[in-house]
Every structure is written in structure tokens, then in C-alpha cells.
Design a protein around this motif. Structure first.
Motif, PDB file in Angstrom:
ATOM      1  N   HIS A 176       0.856  -1.186   0.000  1.00  0.00           N
ATOM      2  CA  HIS A 176       0.000   0.000   0.000  1.00  0.00           C
ATOM      3  C   HIS A 176       0.887   1.228   0.000  1.00  0.00           C
ATOM      4  N   ILE A 177       0.574   2.142  -0.891  1.00  0.00           N
ATOM      5  CA  ILE A 177       1.384   3.341  -1.019  1.00  0.00           C
ATOM      6  C   ILE A 177       0.521   4.455  -1.604  1.00  0.00           C
ATOM      7  N   ASP A 178       0.718   5.649  -1.128  1.00  0.00           N
ATOM      8  CA  ASP A 178       0.047   6.815  -1.676  1.00  0.00           C
ATOM      9  C   ASP A 178       1.136   7.704  -2.252  1.00  0.00           C
ATOM     10  N   ALA A 179       1.280   7.664  -3.561  1.00  0.00           N
ATOM     11  CA  ALA A 179       2.339   8.423  -4.222  1.00  0.00           C
ATOM     12  C   ALA A 179       1.771   9.165  -5.421  1.00  0.00           C
ATOM     13  N   PHE A 180       2.431  10.223  -5.801  1.00  0.00           N
ATOM     14  CA  PHE A 180       2.074  11.062  -6.932  1.00  0.00           C
ATOM     15  C   PHE A 180       2.559  10.391  -8.216  1.00  0.00           C
ATOM     16  N   VAL A 181       1.689  10.322  -9.223  1.00  0.00           N
ATOM     17  CA  VAL A 181       2.012   9.695 -10.503  1.00  0.00           C
ATOM     18  C   VAL A 181       1.643  10.660 -11.624  1.00  0.00           C
ATOM     19  N   ARG A 182       2.531  10.783 -12.583  1.00  0.00           N
ATOM     20  CA  ARG A 182       2.269  11.615 -13.752  1.00  0.00           C
ATOM     21  C   ARG A 182       2.315  10.717 -14.988  1.00  0.00           C
ATOM     22  N   ILE A 183       1.304  10.827 -15.829  1.00  0.00           N
ATOM     23  CA  ILE A 183       1.254  10.081 -17.080  1.00  0.00           C
ATOM     24  C   ILE A 183       1.467  11.080 -18.204  1.00  0.00           C
ATOM     25  N   LEU A 184       2.449  10.793 -19.028  1.00  0.00           N
ATOM     26  CA  LEU A 184       2.812  11.704 -20.103  1.00  0.00           C
ATOM     27  C   LEU A 184       2.247  11.211 -21.428  1.00  0.00           C
TER      28      LEU A 184
ATOM     29  N   ALA B 273      18.225   1.111 -14.000  1.00  0.00           N
ATOM     30  CA  ALA B 273      18.311   2.216 -13.035  1.00  0.00           C
ATOM     31  C   ALA B 273      16.955   2.496 -12.401  1.00  0.00           C
ATOM     32  N   ASN B 274      15.898   2.480 -13.197  1.00  0.00           N
ATOM     33  CA  ASN B 274      14.566   2.719 -12.658  1.00  0.00           C
ATOM     34  C   ASN B 274      14.076   1.536 -11.830  1.00  0.00           C
ATOM     35  N   ARG B 275      14.499   0.324 -12.175  1.00  0.00           N
ATOM     36  CA  ARG B 275      14.148  -0.850 -11.364  1.00  0.00           C
ATOM     37  C   ARG B 275      14.745  -0.719  -9.959  1.00  0.00           C
ATOM     38  N   VAL B 276      15.972  -0.251  -9.866  1.00  0.00           N
ATOM     39  CA  VAL B 276      16.608  -0.046  -8.563  1.00  0.00           C
ATOM     40  C   VAL B 276      15.821   0.976  -7.754  1.00  0.00           C
ATOM     41  N   ARG B 277      15.417   2.090  -8.384  1.00  0.00           N
ATOM     42  CA  ARG B 277      14.632   3.112  -7.686  1.00  0.00           C
ATOM     43  C   ARG B 277      13.275   2.565  -7.254  1.00  0.00           C
ATOM     44  N   LEU B 278      12.641   1.765  -8.114  1.00  0.00           N
ATOM     45  CA  LEU B 278      11.341   1.181  -7.780  1.00  0.00           C
ATOM     46  C   LEU B 278      11.459   0.220  -6.604  1.00  0.00           C
TER      47      LEU B 278
ATOM     48  N   ALA C  19      -4.278   0.229 -23.362  1.00  0.00           N
ATOM     49  CA  ALA C  19      -3.687   1.538 -23.667  1.00  0.00           C
ATOM     50  C   ALA C  19      -2.255   1.610 -23.135  1.00  0.00           C
ATOM     51  N   PRO C  20      -1.301   2.032 -23.967  1.00  0.00           N
ATOM     52  CA  PRO C  20       0.073   2.209 -23.500  1.00  0.00           C
ATOM     53  C   PRO C  20       0.204   3.529 -22.731  1.00  0.00           C
ATOM     54  N   LEU C  21       1.012   3.516 -21.687  1.00  0.00           N
ATOM     55  CA  LEU C  21       1.221   4.707 -20.861  1.00  0.00           C
ATOM     56  C   LEU C  21       2.708   4.910 -20.608  1.00  0.00           C
ATOM     57  N   LEU C  22       3.145   6.154 -20.555  1.00  0.00           N
ATOM     58  CA  LEU C  22       4.485   6.511 -20.109  1.00  0.00           C
ATOM     59  C   LEU C  22       4.304   7.156 -18.739  1.00  0.00           C
ATOM     60  N   ILE C  23       4.863   6.532 -17.700  1.00  0.00           N
ATOM     61  CA  ILE C  23       4.566   6.925 -16.319  1.00  0.00           C
ATOM     62  C   ILE C  23       5.811   7.419 -15.603  1.00  0.00           C
ATOM     63  N   GLU C  24       5.618   8.449 -14.793  1.00  0.00           N
ATOM     64  CA  GLU C  24       6.603   8.915 -13.818  1.00  0.00           C
ATOM     65  C   GLU C  24       5.968   8.753 -12.444  1.00  0.00           C
ATOM     66  N   LEU C  25       6.560   7.922 -11.618  1.00  0.00           N
ATOM     67  CA  LEU C  25       6.104   7.666 -10.249  1.00  0.00           C
ATOM     68  C   LEU C  25       7.048   8.413  -9.331  1.00  0.00           C
ATOM     69  N   TYR C  26       6.525   9.386  -8.589  1.00  0.00           N
ATOM     70  CA  TYR C  26       7.399  10.270  -7.814  1.00  0.00           C
ATOM     71  C   TYR C  26       7.677   9.759  -6.416  1.00  0.00           C
TER      72      TYR C  26
ATOM     73  N   GLU D 131      10.688   6.089 -13.811  1.00  0.00           N
ATOM     74  CA  GLU D 131      10.062   6.205 -15.117  1.00  0.00           C
ATOM     75  C   GLU D 131       9.962   4.835 -15.769  1.00  0.00           C
ATOM     76  N   PHE D 132       8.802   4.557 -16.376  1.00  0.00           N
ATOM     77  CA  PHE D 132       8.619   3.273 -17.048  1.00  0.00           C
ATOM     78  C   PHE D 132       7.460   3.339 -18.022  1.00  0.00           C
ATOM     79  N   LYS D 133       7.439   2.359 -18.916  1.00  0.00           N
ATOM     80  CA  LYS D 133       6.311   2.188 -19.824  1.00  0.00           C
ATOM     81  C   LYS D 133       5.375   1.166 -19.208  1.00  0.00           C
TER      82      LYS D 133
END
Length: 124
Positions: free
Chosen positions: A16-24, A105-110, A58-65, A72-74
Motif C-alpha cells: 500500500h502506497i500513496d504516491a504522486f504519478v504523472r502520465i505523459l 536504473a529505474n528498477r533499482v529506484r522502484l 492503452a500504453p502509458l508513459l509513467i513517472e512515479l514520484y 520512469e517506465f512504460k
């Protein structure tokens, strides 16, 4: 559903997590919050899902803050929870999203974000 509210047969455990997500998108940017997260995906909640041009597949480009950094991931929409459905009685309406492309690099951050969330550390 399992005893903890998760779906049976999930490949990756959710936290469970409450985080800001931006879809580009090419012409638009969408902002969401997430209710849960795993290495395989996340759930974006919204009360107005019908206002977004998302559909299953639907494909999405996501930034999870995470603080001032982003993972960043697809991804791809795999499930839509509409208001008034049985699932919406237990959970917010929104979109189930599967991560389909994530570099090292993004896997490590995730993984770091998930580990901290499991410990109860704050995520912004």
C-alpha cells in the motif's frame, strides 16, 4: 480475492502506497495518486475515470514520484474499475496498470521505493 484484499495468483506482492504519478502523453499530461504498487504494476485511482482516454491495452508513459526523484517506465492499462461495479464497493475506481518496460536504473529506484513503503517510511 485473498485474505489481505489482493487478487489470487498475483505474480508480485503489492504494498500500500500513496504516491504522486504523472502520465505523459503526446498532447496531454495526467496526474494521479496510486493506492498500491508492486514490481509488476500499480493502481491509479480516480473518481472520474470516464474523463480519461484510457482503455484496456492503452500504453502509458509513467513517472512515479518519490520525493523529488521519479521512477520512469512504460506501462499498459490492464483493468478499469468503474464506479458502481462490485470491485468499486471495496476499492476506489480507477485503473490497474502493468509495467511493461523498466530499465535497470529505474528498477533499482522502484525496488527502493517498495522496500521503504513496506517499512512504513514516508513516500511523497
Amino acid at each position: 480475492m485473498s485474505a489481505d484484499g489482493g487478487r489470487e495468483g498475483r505474480q508480485h506482492p503489492r504494498v500500500h502506497i500513496d504516491a504522486f504519478v504523472r502520465i505523459l502523453g503526446a498532447d496531454h499530461e495526467y496526474v494521479f495518486r496510486t493506492r498500491d504498487l508492486s514490481v509488476g504494476g500499480l493502481f491509479l485511482y480516480t473518481r472520474v475515470g470516464h474523463m480519461y482516454p484510457f482503455y484496456v491495452g492503452a500504453p502509458l508513459l509513467i513517472e512515479l514520484y518519490d520525493f523529488d526523484h521519479a521512477v520512469e517506465f512504460k506501462a499498459m492499462v490492464v483493468r478499469i474499475v468503474q464506479p458502481g461495479t462490485p470491485e468499486a464497493e471495496q476499492f476506489p475506481s480507477g485503473f490497474g496498470v502493468k509495467i511493461v518496460e523498466l530499465d535497470d536504473a529505474n528498477r533499482v529506484r522502484l525496488l527502493s521505493l517498495i522496500e521503504r513503503a513496506q517499512k512504513g517510511d514516508p513516500i511523497y
